[in-house]
Design an enzyme around this catalytic site. Structure first.
Site, PDB file in Angstrom:
ATOM      1  N   CYS A  75       1.006  -0.989   0.141  1.00 40.82           N
ATOM      2  CA  CYS A  75       0.108  -0.251   0.209  1.00 40.82           C
ATOM      3  C   CYS A  75       0.844   1.349   0.179  1.00 40.82           C
ATOM      4  O   CYS A  75       1.643   1.493   1.040  1.00 40.82           O
ATOM      5  CB  CYS A  75      -0.963  -0.141   1.247  1.00 40.82           C
ATOM      6  SG  CYS A  75      -1.568   1.410   1.622  1.00 40.82           S
ATOM      7  N   CYS A 133       0.211   3.582   2.917  1.00 40.56           N
ATOM      8  CA  CYS A 133       0.861   3.083   4.124  1.00 40.56           C
ATOM      9  C   CYS A 133       2.399   3.499   4.189  1.00 40.56           C
ATOM     10  O   CYS A 133       3.034   3.809   5.412  1.00 40.56           O
ATOM     11  CB  CYS A 133       0.825   1.444   4.104  1.00 40.56           C
ATOM     12  SG  CYS A 133      -0.962   0.946   4.241  1.00 40.56           S
TER      13      CYS A 133
END
Length: 434
Positions: free
Chosen positions: A61, A64
């Site tokens: 991600c 993230c």
């Protein structure tokens, strides 16, 4: 000999199992690092700290990856607080049981555990402002301020993320229950010592008084009583939101949980000068109608929500909504696109209170919007794959000599371009990738 060997192996097994459990029972240290949690130590970590912020992430991600250094920077500052806040992270893509237990369906998702009870974190994600935001949750329920400087320092350090309530000449026990109940939404304090300069600065002329500040919207109001719990709570609730509330995912949750009916105004663009003038009128109306919430939304800013109220009609328009699948149009006030909008707003409110309304159903979002809001990028890949397989089967089932060329990989990946564009834009608080 055999009983001895059996006993020996049981003894070894006992020491192995207990060494594992002992290692898991090792106390966590608050050293300013981000803890790595998994299914073996998660519950132990949650029970070890009064306040722990957990980042459920996925290694692939992009959001993230951008969030991770911000958490690394914030962790030592939060750990150094008088009441420390610990930051931890869980690879939810690997430890799926934990992700399922806490309904993690998007990455990154941040959960703040307060005495073991989780609540989703929607605050800022840059290290410095994240620290300011989280300090609220580790502070006392009611802060006691004993000087003018203590009052000014408190207001400055509280920041702009939460409304602030300061009781002047109030006993902290009078607002303690409300402070506990609304701790996640506001700061509460009482000033024991203060000068006349403070009274002038905060615009109150007698005590006891409860002053509310909403720094993000530069709003302030004063409550002189009665100080029974029922009236106090009404005042606190009415000032948790600004007089005219811009609609966002976060403010929608607050408005729906409030319990009051919402006077929703839909405009083309919140940033237009004419819309700004209308918002000023909404604030004046809200000040005189505290039993209602006044919200506004621009089609340009939040079309996905605005289109629920039939934006095909003339804008701006105002409706009465309670957060359900239905809303009310006031007869004769379907649009407020006139010169004297203040009078039109007054007529709309009068018509609503007299019951001159028509019930309408909220419009369903378009199919494309539903796909965009509910499906993650992996679902798009799956759909493209399924379509490609169906095309391949169809080609072979025809049995002819005609060759049907399948889309190449570049063509198959084309639908994901919007995702890559989103990936490249500036990361916003609350954004998620999955």
């Amino acid at each position: 000999m055999k009983p001895f060997l059996a006993f020996f192996f049981l003894l070894i097994q006992f020491f192995i199992s207990n060494s594992i459990s002992f290692s898991h029972a090792q106390p966590f240290s608050v050293d300013g690092t981000v803890l790595e949690l998994d299914e073996s130590n998660f519950d132990s970590a949650i029970s070890s700290f009064d306040h722990i912020l957990v980042d459920f992430y996925a290694p692939w991600c992009g959001h993230c990856k951008r969030l991770s250094p911000e958490l690394d920077a914030a962790a030592p500052v939060l750990a150094a607080l008088k009441e420390p806040i610990v930051i931890a992270k869980v690879n939810a893509d690997k430890f799926t049981k934990l992700a399922k237990k806490y309904d993690i369906i998007a990455f990154p998702t941040l959960l703040l555990f307060i005495h073991g009870v989780p609540t989703e974190y929607h605050g800022p994600r840059k290290a410095d402002v994240l620290v300011c935001y989280l300090k609220k949750f580790a502070a006392s329920d009611v802060l006691v301020l004993d000087s003018d400087s203590a009052i000014s320092n408190f207001v400055e350090e509280a920041g702009i993320f939460f409304p602030i309530y300061i009781g002047f000449g109030l006993n902290n026990s009078m607002i303690e229950k409300l402070a506990i109940k609304y701790k996640q939404r506001a700061w509460f304090s009482v000033a024991k010592e203060f000068s006349e300069d403070v009274m002038v600065s905060y615009d109150f002329d007698k005590v006891p008084a409860l002053v509310s500040l909403n720094p993000a919207y530069n709003e302030r109001s004063t409550f002189y009583g009665p100080f029974e719990e029922e009236f106090l709570e009404d005042y606190v609730k009415q000032n948790l939101l600004p007089l005219a509330t811009p609609v966002s995912y976060d403010t929608l949750k607050l408005m729906k949980s409030d319990g009051r009916k919402i006077v929703m105004t839909i405009v083309e663009d919140e940033d237009e000068e004419r819309s700004k003038e209308l918002i000023k009128l909404l604030k004046a109306a809200a000040s005189a109608n505290r039993d209602l919430i006044f919200g506004y939304v621009g089609v340009e800013q939040f079309e996905e929500f605005a289109e629920k109220f039939d934006i095909g009609t003339k804008l701006p328009k105002m409706v009465i909504w309670d957060g359900s699948d239905d809303y009310l149009l006031v007869t004769g006030s379907e649009s407020i696109d006139g010169e004297d909008q203040a009078t039109q707003i007054s007529r709309l409110l009068e018509g609503y209170r007299e019951g001159r309304t028509t019930e309408k159903r909220i419009s369903a979002p378009s199919i494309l919007r539903m796909l965009h809001s509910n499906f993650d990028i992996r679902v798009v890949y799956i759909l493209v794959f399924v379509v490609a397989v169906m095309m391949l089967i169809q080609t072979f089932s025809k049995g002819g000599d005609e060759y049907h060329r399948l889309p190449n990989q570049e063509q198959v990946d084309h639908p994901t371009s919007s995702a890559s564009e989103a990936e490249s834009r500036e990361y916003q608080p609350g954004d998620k990738e999955d």
